[in-house]
Design a protein around this motif. Structure first.
Motif, PDB file in Angstrom:
ATOM      1  N   GLN A  28       0.800  -1.218   0.158  1.00  0.00           N
ATOM      2  CA  GLN A  28      -0.005  -0.021  -0.150  1.00  0.00           C
ATOM      3  C   GLN A  28       0.858   1.195  -0.146  1.00  0.00           C
ATOM      4  OE1 GLN A  28      -2.488  -0.951   3.459  1.00  0.00           O
ATOM      5  NE2 GLN A  28      -4.264  -1.297   2.214  1.00  0.00           N
ATOM      6  N   MET A  29       0.797   2.027  -0.864  1.00  0.00           N
ATOM      7  CA  MET A  29       1.310   3.413  -1.136  1.00  0.00           C
ATOM      8  C   MET A  29       1.186   4.381   0.287  1.00  0.00           C
ATOM      9  SD  MET A  29       2.711   3.360  -4.113  1.00  0.00           S
ATOM     10  CE  MET A  29       3.265   5.139  -4.488  1.00  0.00           C
ATOM     11  N   ASP A  30       0.171   4.014   1.055  1.00  0.00           N
ATOM     12  CA  ASP A  30       0.060   4.682   2.233  1.00  0.00           C
ATOM     13  C   ASP A  30       1.396   4.347   3.174  1.00  0.00           C
ATOM     14  OD1 ASP A  30      -2.316   6.123   1.388  1.00  0.00           O
ATOM     15  OD2 ASP A  30      -3.398   5.012   2.622  1.00  0.00           O
ATOM     16  N   ASP A  31       1.742   3.425   2.855  1.00  0.00           N
ATOM     17  CA  ASP A  31       2.739   2.969   3.917  1.00  0.00           C
ATOM     18  C   ASP A  31       4.304   3.479   3.316  1.00  0.00           C
ATOM     19  OD1 ASP A  31       1.473   1.465   5.501  1.00  0.00           O
ATOM     20  OD2 ASP A  31       1.939  -0.423   4.497  1.00  0.00           O
ATOM     21  N   GLY A  38       3.902  13.694   1.149  1.00  0.00           N
ATOM     22  CA  GLY A  38       4.909  12.902   0.802  1.00  0.00           C
ATOM     23  C   GLY A  38       4.592  12.278  -0.864  1.00  0.00           C
ATOM     24  N   LEU A  39       3.474  12.789  -1.125  1.00  0.00           N
ATOM     25  CA  LEU A  39       3.552  11.975  -2.774  1.00  0.00           C
ATOM     26  C   LEU A  39       4.624  12.566  -3.705  1.00  0.00           C
ATOM     27  CD1 LEU A  39       1.797  10.537  -4.948  1.00  0.00           C
ATOM     28  CD2 LEU A  39       0.522  12.537  -5.095  1.00  0.00           C
ATOM     29  N   PRO A  40       5.066  13.749  -3.672  1.00  0.00           N
ATOM     30  CA  PRO A  40       6.052  13.756  -4.782  1.00  0.00           C
ATOM     31  C   PRO A  40       7.472  13.274  -4.474  1.00  0.00           C
ATOM     32  CG  PRO A  40       5.103  15.755  -3.729  1.00  0.00           C
ATOM     33  CD  PRO A  40       4.600  14.838  -3.064  1.00  0.00           C
ATOM     34  N   GLN A  45      11.273   5.695  -2.707  1.00  0.00           N
ATOM     35  CA  GLN A  45      10.770   4.539  -2.042  1.00  0.00           C
ATOM     36  C   GLN A  45      10.485   3.225  -2.843  1.00  0.00           C
ATOM     37  OE1 GLN A  45      10.615   3.712   1.187  1.00  0.00           O
ATOM     38  NE2 GLN A  45       9.125   4.717   2.267  1.00  0.00           N
ATOM     39  N   LEU A  46       9.554   3.736  -4.136  1.00  0.00           N
ATOM     40  CA  LEU A  46       9.439   2.930  -5.176  1.00  0.00           C
ATOM     41  C   LEU A  46      10.435   2.396  -5.980  1.00  0.00           C
ATOM     42  CD1 LEU A  46       6.286   4.750  -6.688  1.00  0.00           C
ATOM     43  CD2 LEU A  46       6.250   2.501  -5.452  1.00  0.00           C
ATOM     44  N   TYR A  61      10.871  -1.387   1.579  1.00  0.00           N
ATOM     45  CA  TYR A  61      10.531  -0.009   1.487  1.00  0.00           C
ATOM     46  C   TYR A  61      10.685   0.508   3.088  1.00  0.00           C
ATOM     47  CZ  TYR A  61       6.040  -1.862   2.368  1.00  0.00           C
ATOM     48  OH  TYR A  61       4.940  -2.552   2.935  1.00  0.00           O
ATOM     49  N   ARG A  62      10.822   1.582   3.567  1.00  0.00           N
ATOM     50  CA  ARG A  62      10.495   1.906   5.102  1.00  0.00           C
ATOM     51  C   ARG A  62       9.101   1.990   5.078  1.00  0.00           C
ATOM     52  NH1 ARG A  62      14.752   4.649   7.805  1.00  0.00           N
ATOM     53  NH2 ARG A  62      13.075   4.219   9.525  1.00  0.00           N
ATOM     54  N   ARG A  63       8.400   1.579   6.233  1.00  0.00           N
ATOM     55  CA  ARG A  63       6.939   1.736   6.285  1.00  0.00           C
ATOM     56  C   ARG A  63       6.821   3.241   7.276  1.00  0.00           C
ATOM     57  NH1 ARG A  63       3.530   1.718  10.406  1.00  0.00           N
ATOM     58  NH2 ARG A  63       4.904   0.861  11.826  1.00  0.00           N
ATOM     59  N   TYR A  64       6.076   4.112   6.743  1.00  0.00           N
ATOM     60  CA  TYR A  64       5.729   5.454   7.423  1.00  0.00           C
ATOM     61  C   TYR A  64       4.814   5.132   8.720  1.00  0.00           C
ATOM     62  CZ  TYR A  64       5.242  10.277   8.506  1.00  0.00           C
ATOM     63  OH  TYR A  64       5.054  11.510   9.164  1.00  0.00           O
TER      64      TYR A  64
END
Length: 167
Positions: A28-31, A38-40, A45-46, A61-64
């Motif tokens: 999930q991109m939210d993570d 953070g979108l830009p 992360q990707l 990836y690092r989970r937020y």
């Protein structure tokens, strides 16, 4: 498979359905975002996730942690026949070559906002409205909907069910 579209449109519901049918992991991109702005910056992360997977090795990836407002643990994702990447920015141009299918999920703004505030609480309405503007700019720049292989109406409360076999 990338499932993209505006926040609150029904992407998570579609991702769960696809993942359960295909026995595929979901990211999930939210993570991946580092907060409401953070979108830009999510491309880095990707890169750490998708570039190794494209080579057949685990990505990460690092989970937020939204509650603590900081990155938490590193999540490792093993190669799999199908990975479902779900969320705003999943279908970004930077990784379009790695996307086999791009699904766009859409719903009216008022319904999306209602869903978001029901899930996240009314105290984040300002952040939600700012996010909606940010994602609209992102989608226009990326031409995400125009590039989608399939467009899904996310207005239903639940995914459609198969009628099953009639005997």
């Amino acid at each position: 498979m990338c499932i993209d579209g505006p926040a609150g449109s029904g992407k998570t519901t579609l991702a769960r359905t696809v993942a359960s049918l295909a026995e595929a992991p979901v990211v999930q991109m939210d993570d991946l975002y580092d907060g409401w702005d953070g979108l830009p910056r999510v491309t880095d992360q990707l890169d750490r996730l998708l570039l190794p997977l494209a080579e057949g090795v685990a990505g990460s990836y690092r989970r937020y942690d939204w509650g603590r407002q900081e990155y938490a643990e590193t999540v490792t994702v093993a190669p799999a026949p199908l990975l479902v990447l779900e969320g705003v920015g999943a279908g970004s141009l930077a990784h379009a070559a790695r996307c086999t299918v791009l699904a766009w999920v859409e719903a009216p703004d008022d319904l999306r906002l209602q869903r978001g505030l029901t899930r996240d609480g009314p105290e984040v309405e300002q952040q939600w409205r700012r996010w909606m503007r940010t994602e609209a700019e992102h989608f226009a720049e990326q031409r995400t909907r125009d590039r989608a292989d399939v467009i899904v109406d996310g207005t239903a409360a639940a995914p459609p069910r198969s009628p099953g076999r009639v005997t």
